[in-house]
Design a protein around this motif. Structure first.
Motif, PDB file in Angstrom:
ATOM      1  N   GLU A 140      57.675 -88.540  37.779  1.00 12.01           N
ATOM      2  CA  GLU A 140      58.104 -88.794  39.159  1.00 12.01           C
ATOM      3  C   GLU A 140      57.418 -87.863  40.151  1.00 12.01           C
ATOM      4  N   CYS A 141      57.144 -86.622  39.730  1.00 13.91           N
ATOM      5  CA  CYS A 141      56.551 -85.643  40.645  1.00 13.91           C
ATOM      6  C   CYS A 141      55.026 -85.747  40.716  1.00 13.91           C
ATOM      7  N   GLY A 142      54.452 -86.559  39.841  1.00 16.95           N
ATOM      8  CA  GLY A 142      53.001 -86.733  39.878  1.00 16.95           C
ATOM      9  C   GLY A 142      52.238 -85.471  39.552  1.00 16.95           C
ATOM     10  N   ILE A 143      52.726 -84.693  38.627  1.00 20.10           N
ATOM     11  CA  ILE A 143      52.059 -83.451  38.239  1.00 20.10           C
ATOM     12  C   ILE A 143      50.786 -83.782  37.447  1.00 20.10           C
ATOM     13  N   PRO A 144      49.672 -83.092  37.729  1.00 20.90           N
ATOM     14  CA  PRO A 144      48.412 -83.394  37.034  1.00 20.90           C
ATOM     15  C   PRO A 144      48.449 -83.148  35.533  1.00 20.90           C
ATOM     16  N   LYS A 145      49.259 -82.194  35.074  1.00 16.99           N
ATOM     17  CA  LYS A 145      49.386 -81.946  33.639  1.00 16.99           C
ATOM     18  C   LYS A 145      50.345 -82.956  33.021  1.00 16.99           C
ATOM     19  N   SER A 146      50.098 -83.279  31.764  1.00 11.01           N
ATOM     20  CA  SER A 146      50.990 -84.208  31.067  1.00 11.01           C
ATOM     21  C   SER A 146      52.282 -83.493  30.665  1.00 11.01           C
ATOM     22  N   ALA A 147      53.284 -84.304  30.338  1.00 15.21           N
ATOM     23  CA  ALA A 147      54.566 -83.726  29.920  1.00 15.21           C
ATOM     24  C   ALA A 147      54.407 -82.912  28.641  1.00 15.21           C
ATOM     25  N   ASP A 148      53.572 -83.395  27.728  1.00 15.46           N
ATOM     26  CA  ASP A 148      53.366 -82.677  26.475  1.00 15.46           C
ATOM     27  C   ASP A 148      52.709 -81.318  26.728  1.00 15.46           C
ATOM     28  N   SER A 153      53.487 -75.423  27.060  1.00 18.47           N
ATOM     29  CA  SER A 153      53.431 -74.154  27.799  1.00 18.47           C
ATOM     30  C   SER A 153      54.794 -73.474  27.861  1.00 18.47           C
ATOM     31  N   TYR A 154      55.851 -74.281  27.841  1.00 18.62           N
ATOM     32  CA  TYR A 154      57.217 -73.750  27.956  1.00 18.62           C
ATOM     33  C   TYR A 154      57.985 -73.864  26.634  1.00 18.62           C
ATOM     34  N   ALA A 155      57.275 -73.823  25.529  1.00 17.44           N
ATOM     35  CA  ALA A 155      57.943 -73.923  24.228  1.00 17.44           C
ATOM     36  C   ALA A 155      58.999 -72.829  24.086  1.00 17.44           C
ATOM     37  N   GLY A 156      60.223 -73.233  23.800  1.00 14.79           N
ATOM     38  CA  GLY A 156      61.327 -72.276  23.686  1.00 14.79           C
ATOM     39  C   GLY A 156      61.974 -71.954  25.024  1.00 14.79           C
ATOM     40  N   ARG A 157      61.373 -72.449  26.130  1.00 12.18           N
ATOM     41  CA  ARG A 157      61.916 -72.199  27.480  1.00 12.18           C
ATOM     42  C   ARG A 157      62.064 -73.519  28.236  1.00 12.18           C
ATOM     43  N   GLU A 158      62.452 -74.555  27.514  1.00 10.09           N
ATOM     44  CA  GLU A 158      62.556 -75.874  28.123  1.00 10.09           C
ATOM     45  C   GLU A 158      63.594 -75.917  29.247  1.00 10.09           C
ATOM     46  N   GLU A 159      64.663 -75.149  29.098  1.00  8.02           N
ATOM     47  CA  GLU A 159      65.700 -75.129  30.137  1.00  8.02           C
ATOM     48  C   GLU A 159      65.128 -74.606  31.449  1.00  8.02           C
ATOM     49  N   ALA A 160      64.301 -73.554  31.388  1.00  5.61           N
ATOM     50  CA  ALA A 160      63.683 -72.999  32.593  1.00  5.61           C
ATOM     51  C   ALA A 160      62.737 -74.017  33.219  1.00  5.61           C
ATOM     52  N   LEU A 161      61.976 -74.721  32.393  1.00  2.96           N
ATOM     53  CA  LEU A 161      61.070 -75.744  32.902  1.00  2.96           C
ATOM     54  C   LEU A 161      61.849 -76.849  33.606  1.00  2.96           C
ATOM     55  N   LEU A 162      62.965 -77.248  33.019  1.00  4.43           N
ATOM     56  CA  LEU A 162      63.785 -78.298  33.628  1.00  4.43           C
ATOM     57  C   LEU A 162      64.300 -77.863  35.001  1.00  4.43           C
ATOM     58  N   VAL A 163      64.727 -76.606  35.119  1.00  3.19           N
ATOM     59  CA  VAL A 163      65.206 -76.094  36.412  1.00  3.19           C
ATOM     60  C   VAL A 163      64.089 -76.152  37.455  1.00  3.19           C
ATOM     61  N   ASN A 164      62.883 -75.714  37.081  1.00  2.65           N
ATOM     62  CA  ASN A 164      61.753 -75.729  38.016  1.00  2.65           C
ATOM     63  C   ASN A 164      61.375 -77.149  38.419  1.00  2.65           C
ATOM     64  N   MET A 165      61.409 -78.054  37.449  1.00  2.00           N
ATOM     65  CA  MET A 165      61.065 -79.439  37.739  1.00  2.00           C
ATOM     66  C   MET A 165      62.079 -80.068  38.693  1.00  2.00           C
ATOM     67  N   LYS A 166      63.348 -79.728  38.529  1.00  4.21           N
ATOM     68  CA  LYS A 166      64.371 -80.262  39.434  1.00  4.21           C
ATOM     69  C   LYS A 166      64.168 -79.739  40.853  1.00  4.21           C
ATOM     70  N   LYS A 167      63.771 -78.460  40.992  1.00  6.39           N
ATOM     71  CA  LYS A 167      63.491 -77.886  42.313  1.00  6.39           C
ATOM     72  C   LYS A 167      62.313 -78.589  42.963  1.00  6.39           C
ATOM     73  N   LEU A 168      61.262 -78.828  42.175  1.00  9.49           N
ATOM     74  CA  LEU A 168      60.084 -79.514  42.697  1.00  9.49           C
ATOM     75  C   LEU A 168      60.418 -80.930  43.126  1.00  9.49           C
ATOM     76  N   LYS A 169      61.231 -81.607  42.328  1.00  9.10           N
ATOM     77  CA  LYS A 169      61.641 -82.975  42.673  1.00  9.10           C
ATOM     78  C   LYS A 169      62.446 -82.985  43.967  1.00  9.10           C
ATOM     79  N   ALA A 170      63.352 -82.018  44.129  1.00  7.72           N
ATOM     80  CA  ALA A 170      64.154 -81.938  45.351  1.00  7.72           C
ATOM     81  C   ALA A 170      63.270 -81.686  46.562  1.00  7.72           C
TER      82      ALA A 170
END
Length: 224
Positions: A140-148, A153-170
């Motif tokens: 949805e955010c059109g980020i140039p990097k793929s989800a994989d 990059s955030y292996a073991g820190r998926e919760e932090a990535l989700l928080v950042n992605m929600k901020k970017l989406k907002a």
């Protein structure tokens, strides 16, 4: 001379044998009933001693023996249900160790093993939901990097990535809302879209938006 009747093999007397063969109730004495119950329970539970050995050991205390055997039966039935649930969870969670090895390690502590596997299953379900939400937000955010790539990059820190992605989406949603309002005003007032004032305003909004996107992408690891 009347033929002599011997007790059947495995029985203390002929009446006890007849009782298990559905003899009339009046022929069954309390002792025979208790001893028959012991034999029946021994056939249902796994005990190292034979019924005869147990009856000899608990002679005169058959009621206590029946009580102990009944408890053992309930415990074994409960353990059978636990082991069944444990085997299912081991397959569902993809545990490396086989079920028999894990059950041997937790012998006598099957309830603890079941609780640990239930926690692991719950965590796996939660983690899968987080990954699915991240993938949706990346698209949805059109980020140039793929989800994989982001998840790697955030292996073991998926919760932090989700928080950042929600901020970017907002932030993206807010910028789109502002642009929609500007376009609506321009259409409503019939002001030429090439006017310097509106062009400056549009460039300012876009510039601020791009800076915000750059900051959020930096947080998400898109820009190193």
């Amino acid at each position: 001379m009347a033929p002599q009747i011997y007790p059947a093999e495995g029985y203390d007397n002929f009446l006890e044998f007849l009782f298990e063969k559905d003899v009339p109730e009046e022929l069954a004495t309390p002792t025979i009933v208790r001893r028959s119950s012991v034999r029946s329970l021994c056939s249902e539970v796994n005990v190292p001693k034979s019924p005869d050995e147990l009856l000899e050991l608990y002679d005169g205390r058959e009621d206590k023996l029946i009580k102990n055997l009944s408890k053992l039966k309930v415990q074994q039935e409960t353990n059978a249900e636990l082991i069944h649930d444990i085997r299912i969870l081991i397959v569902e969670t993809g545990c490396v160790k086989p079920a028999d090895e894990m059950l041997a390690s937790y012998h006598g502590r099957e309830e603890t093993l079941l609780k640990n596997l239930q926690k692991l299953k719950k965590k796996q379900v939660h983690d899968a939901a987080v990954v699915d939400e991240i993938k949706e937000l990346v698209e949805e955010c059109g980020i140039p990097k793929s989800a994989d790539e982001m998840l790697a990059s955030y292996a073991g820190r998926e919760e932090a990535l989700l928080v950042n992605m929600k901020k970017l989406k907002a932030k993206n949603d807010k910028e789109k809302e502002v642009m929609d309002e500007i376009n609506a005003l321009m259409d409503k007032t019939n002001i030429p879209k090439v006017s310097y004032f509106l062009m400056f305003s549009w460039l300012f909004v876009v510039g601020v938006g791009l800076c915000g996107v750059w900051v959020e992408w930096s947080r998400c690891g898109v820009i190193v």
